[in-house]
Design an enzyme around this catalytic site. Sequence first.
Site, PDB file in Angstrom:
ATOM      1  N   TYR A 120      43.621  14.776  -1.396  1.00  0.00           N
ATOM      2  CA  TYR A 120      42.188  14.913  -1.195  1.00  0.00           C
ATOM      3  C   TYR A 120      41.370  15.200  -2.453  1.00  0.00           C
ATOM      4  O   TYR A 120      40.141  15.115  -2.406  1.00  0.00           O
ATOM      5  CB  TYR A 120      41.927  15.977  -0.116  1.00  0.00           C
ATOM      6  CG  TYR A 120      42.420  15.507   1.231  1.00  0.00           C
ATOM      7  CD1 TYR A 120      41.685  14.596   1.965  1.00  0.00           C
ATOM      8  CD2 TYR A 120      43.642  15.936   1.735  1.00  0.00           C
ATOM      9  CE1 TYR A 120      42.144  14.129   3.191  1.00  0.00           C
ATOM     10  CE2 TYR A 120      44.110  15.476   2.956  1.00  0.00           C
ATOM     11  CZ  TYR A 120      43.361  14.575   3.682  1.00  0.00           C
ATOM     12  OH  TYR A 120      43.817  14.106   4.898  1.00  0.00           O
ATOM     13  N   PHE A 389      42.372  24.391  12.013  1.00  0.00           N
ATOM     14  CA  PHE A 389      41.848  23.277  12.812  1.00  0.00           C
ATOM     15  C   PHE A 389      42.485  21.977  12.351  1.00  0.00           C
ATOM     16  O   PHE A 389      43.101  21.919  11.298  1.00  0.00           O
ATOM     17  CB  PHE A 389      40.325  23.194  12.696  1.00  0.00           C
ATOM     18  CG  PHE A 389      39.803  23.093  11.295  1.00  0.00           C
ATOM     19  CD1 PHE A 389      39.612  21.850  10.698  1.00  0.00           C
ATOM     20  CD2 PHE A 389      39.519  24.234  10.556  1.00  0.00           C
ATOM     21  CE1 PHE A 389      39.128  21.749   9.406  1.00  0.00           C
ATOM     22  CE2 PHE A 389      39.035  24.138   9.258  1.00  0.00           C
ATOM     23  CZ  PHE A 389      38.853  22.901   8.678  1.00  0.00           C
TER      24      PHE A 389
END
Length: 389
Positions: A120, A389
């Site tokens: 990322y 999450f």
Amino acid sequence: MTEIRVLSDEAQFRAHATVFRRAMHWGPPTDEQWDVIRPSYGPDRVLAAFDGDEMIGTTQSYASSLVVPGGAVVPHAAISRVGVRADRTRRGVLTALMREQLSTLPDPVASLRASEGRIYGRFGYGLAGRWRSVEIDAERAVIPGGMTGRVRMIDAEAADKLLPELHETIGLRRPGQIGRWPGWWTRARDRRGGADSSATVVHSGPDGDDGFLTYKVSEVKDNRYRMSIQDFVWAGEDAWRDLWIYASRLDLVHTIEHDVALDDPLTWLFEDPRVVRTKDVFDEIWLRLADVPRMLSARTYGTAEPVVIEVRDRLLPANDGRYRVSPDGAERVEAPADLVIPVDLLGAVYFGDTTFSQLAAAKRIEGTRLADADALFAVDRKPYCGTFF
């Protein structure tokens, strides 16, 4: 040619879940699994990459909020379910997804939990916060003194109602903490319901409920049990201490495992600090500043002479530019830069977990006035989210 589309109906959402799960080497969701997953999907924030009519990549965001240094709370996108079909990787699909998602986000900042550490950074996400995984020897754990408040156990129905309300009140205090959306709580309820040994306790102080702890206990071997803390939220030190007293004095628990902030003072609670053992330090928060001017203005700064920082953002060139950062805030300027930094590394220093000097020593950035930059971005608490999450 790759086309990015916004998904809107249940059939598309289920196909999205299947592509993502396949990318993670899991099977398609069964009907029972889909009943659990379905509430976490909603309109407007679910994207997929298509080659013709074939879905080949996925990503999704949840509308949330984020605490920044100084205590301000800003709109935040929690990024999840990022995946590309195995037969379409390394062809620009993920880049197309990330560019579309970030350029259309209504929020000034995004964060995610990375499955791999190398992915990322090239999309502007920086490693901005880490956690420490600890194990506590509960048989030898002694916290001097007694509780100052009261701890009560609540059932699953009461937890479903109280915990979201309580988190909204007390769960946004430390930089890095995020607001939890309805779908997050639905999944949390399912996880609690799927564990026979899951339990929740709530702490009450002079002003009412001010903390909660959710945990499960499992047998390791031969009547030896481990407590795994699933959720731990508190408003103040008294609630934090009392909940640890409860956990460490629970009968038939021999070890306790939990993930805590790097600067969590847990070790100093116990008469014998050796009962707390650090098993690992791992990355938690990967931060993406989607609107650099807004995010630089959102946080507070320490005491130092102003520094001009030049930011470079390959994916979102509107962020490119020079910013004068001072104790009074941040603003765009045309002045010469003291240091130059890519947007992913600006995300890494944003919460203060990493410093400009460390990045310069590693030859990741170049510039002068590093000590002033470090002082401006310094924080008194390490970032920690605590919400997966």
